[in-house]
Design an enzyme around this catalytic site. Structure first.
Site, short mmCIF file in Angstrom:
data_model
loop_
_atom_site.label_atom_id
_atom_site.label_comp_id
_atom_site.label_asym_id
_atom_site.label_seq_id
_atom_site.Cartn_x
_atom_site.Cartn_y
_atom_site.Cartn_z
N SER A 1 7.59 46.87 -7.47
CA SER A 1 8.74 45.97 -7.49
C SER A 1 8.31 44.51 -7.50
O SER A 1 7.19 44.16 -7.11
CB SER A 1 9.62 46.22 -6.27
OG SER A 1 8.96 45.79 -5.08
N CYS B 1 8.78 51.71 -16.17
CA CYS B 1 8.87 50.24 -16.24
C CYS B 1 9.27 49.77 -17.62
O CYS B 1 9.55 48.58 -17.80
CB CYS B 1 7.55 49.60 -15.80
SG CYS B 1 6.09 50.52 -16.22
N GLU C 1 2.08 44.21 -11.99
CA GLU C 1 3.10 44.52 -12.99
C GLU C 1 4.36 44.84 -12.20
O GLU C 1 4.39 45.79 -11.42
CB GLU C 1 2.63 45.70 -13.85
CG GLU C 1 3.54 45.96 -15.03
CD GLU C 1 4.49 47.10 -14.77
OE1 GLU C 1 5.67 46.80 -14.45
OE2 GLU C 1 4.09 48.26 -14.89
#
Length: 528
Positions: free
Chosen positions: A241, A301, A264
């Site tokens: 997150s 993602c 990321e």
């Protein structure tokens, strides 16, 4: 109840007394595994071992490191049904998904092994001396990449194999020559323990030093923060997150010796539909988009979270609504992720001008930790005036934004923050006419897709899985593909170094037969 211990190099340790349990999100019960939170002493021991191992491991040849990575890959490949069963119990993911992810993990380890065996990744550059040059002689200069040092890697919640203990971050760090201290994700600790033991065994059998890999457990954030702040750690790899990634970044850059954090942190992966292709293939695009949004219960993602189209007619909107109503929900990875998903949806629905276009209402009574897919819609002015609507809601939902003109579409693109991906659907003629849109998007994303969808990240040398902030903390890097290795290296230049003291990659004879840049020319030959 099986209790799992910390893996600290070649040792196993159970010094702690704080216990937590593996959890089954589908059945909402504890699994038959308990874990001890790593103590400060165990954290220090793991990092100190990694620092000692680094002095040996960094000098290992590419061939030796490739043998180690291949042994890990083979161990995972041969781990049998236990790995799949345990991973399904901890994640709620189907066995076919886990089997596929196991092969991806194996293949990316072997990809880095092949990179090491070939050897040119070090980017060797040699400029030979010109002692007679006037007015000043030119020294002999030789450049290559070397490893940074011990690194801490955080397992990801949404990829229990491919982005976790033996995932891409670990594979690229070990390939670079960096020992790894891995902080297991609390959502799948038993899966992590299985993979950790495979790596430990591979290390013991391939003559790499004790401490090249350690695995530590914690149900919270304390162990991770201690690792990031440890003075012997030289870099951090993270997938998760925004809040967690930014906290780790802030901790790392506030150290007396700041270190890089390759975090990321997610993305809404905008998709733009141009008018002509919408008329020609609108139904097809609507169905494929709905499938991409809900793939993996929206827990990739790269699931698309925003769709922008030119509202010339209502048919496309109706197609989206119809296609999305056919999607189904599924078990989310943890109760916390489901709660965050539902809260995010409620916040967006509370914005004036946002409506629910579609949702699988039949799923709301499904037992377990199940998410309901939801499609929201709003207009251009509402979207532009509410930053909340462009934020990621991790799960099977998406925001559809109707614009009245090309100008409004370009304005939305120009106002985007950083994303992992951006997608444009259009005919060949439209793409040329909308080249300005593509020019904008290449400044906003790490991967620009034409007439496809961002889900499915090919593991290969040309892949970029990264992007401008806030999708990552370093837009110059990727966490997927062979270029991921450069996150854990730095360049060094040797000036007038005697031949016998140079690394093999930089010696005149080029015994490794790698590609090198010599006096401005690329060659595999040695220097006579």
């Amino acid at each position: 109840m099986k209790q799992q211990l910390q893996i600290i190099g070649f040792e196993n340790s159970g010094a702690g007394n704080e216990i937590f349990y593996s959890f089954n999100p589908a059945k909402q019960i504890n699994n038959n595994y308990s874990f001890l939170k790593a103590t400060t002493g165990e954290i220090n021991r793991a990092v100190e071992k990694a620092a000692t191992a680094f002095q040996v491991y960094r000098k290992k040849s590419g061939a030796a490191k490739a043998i180690f990575l291949t042994a890990i890959a083979n161990g995972i490949l041969n781990s049998g049904d236990e790995l799949v069963t345990v991973c399904c119990d901890e994640t709620g993911l189907p066995s076919a998904r886990i089997e596929g992810e196991r092969m991806r993990t194996v293949n990316q380890l072997k990809m880095f092994a092949a990179l090491l065996q070939e050897g040119s990744w070090v980017d060797a550059r040699i400029d030979t001396a010109l002692p007679d040059r006037t007015p000043l002689p030119k020294p002999d200069l030789r450049f290559m990449h070397i490893p940074l040092g011990p690194v801490v890697i955080f397992g990801a919640s949404n990829f229990p194999l491919a982005f976790s203990v033996a995932g891409g971050d670990t594979a690229s760090a070990l390939a670079a020559g960096c020992p790894v201290v891995l902080k297991a994700h609390p959502a799948h600790p038993a899966t992590s323990a299985i993979i950790g033991k495979i790596i430990q065994t591979a290390a013991q059998h391939t003559n790499v030093p004790d401490g090249v890999f350690s695995l530590l457990f914690d149900s919270g954030i304390e162990v991770g923060l201690q690792l990031v702040k440890h003075p012997m750690i030289k870099a951090v790899g993270f997938t998760g997150s925004y809040n967690a990634g930014k906290a780790l970044y802030d901790a790392a850059v506030s150290r007396p010796e700041p270190i890089p954090v390759y975090a990321e942190m997610g993305s809404t992966n905008p998709v733009f539909i141009l008018p002509q292709v919408m008329e020609e293939r609108g139904d097809e695009i609507a169905a494929a988009y709905s499938a991409a949004v809900t793939l993996g219960v929206g827990q990739f993602c790269t699931n698309p979270g925003i769709l922008i189209y030119q509202n010339k007619e209502d048919h496309f909107k109706q197609s989206l609504q119809s296609a999305f109503q056919k999607t189904t929900g599924g078990v989310m990875l943890t109760p916390n992720i489901l709660n965050a998903y539902n809260n995010g949806l409620q916040k967006q629905l509370a914005v004036s001008g946002v409506e629910q276009l579609a949702g699988s209402s039949s799923q709301t009574t499904t037992p377990g930790n199940t998410a309901v897919p939801v499609l929201l819609t709003t207009g251009n002015s509402t979207f532009n005036s509410n930053a909340l609507l462009s934020e990621e809601v991790f799960g099977p939902s998406s925001m559809v934004v109707a614009v009245a003109s090309k100008k409004e579409m370009l304005e939305i693109a120009a106002n985007l923050s950083g994303h992992l991906t951006a997608t444009v659907h259009g005919t060949e003629e439209e793409l040329i006419a909308y080249k300005e849109l593509l020019d904008i998007l290449e400044q906003k994303a790490g991967r620009v897709i034409v007439n496809g969808f961002p889900t499915g990240v090919e593991v290969c040398s040309a892949m970029v899985h990264g992007g401008p902030f806030p999708s990552t903390t370093d837009s110059k890097t990727t966490s997927v593909g062979t270029a991921a290795i450069y996150r854990f290296t730095r360049p060094v230049c040797y000036q007038n170094m005697p031949q016998q003291l140079l690394p093999a990659e930089l010696k005149n004879e080029n015994s490794l037969h790698i590609s090198r840049l010599i006096n401005g020319e690329r060659t595999n030959n040695g220097i006579v």
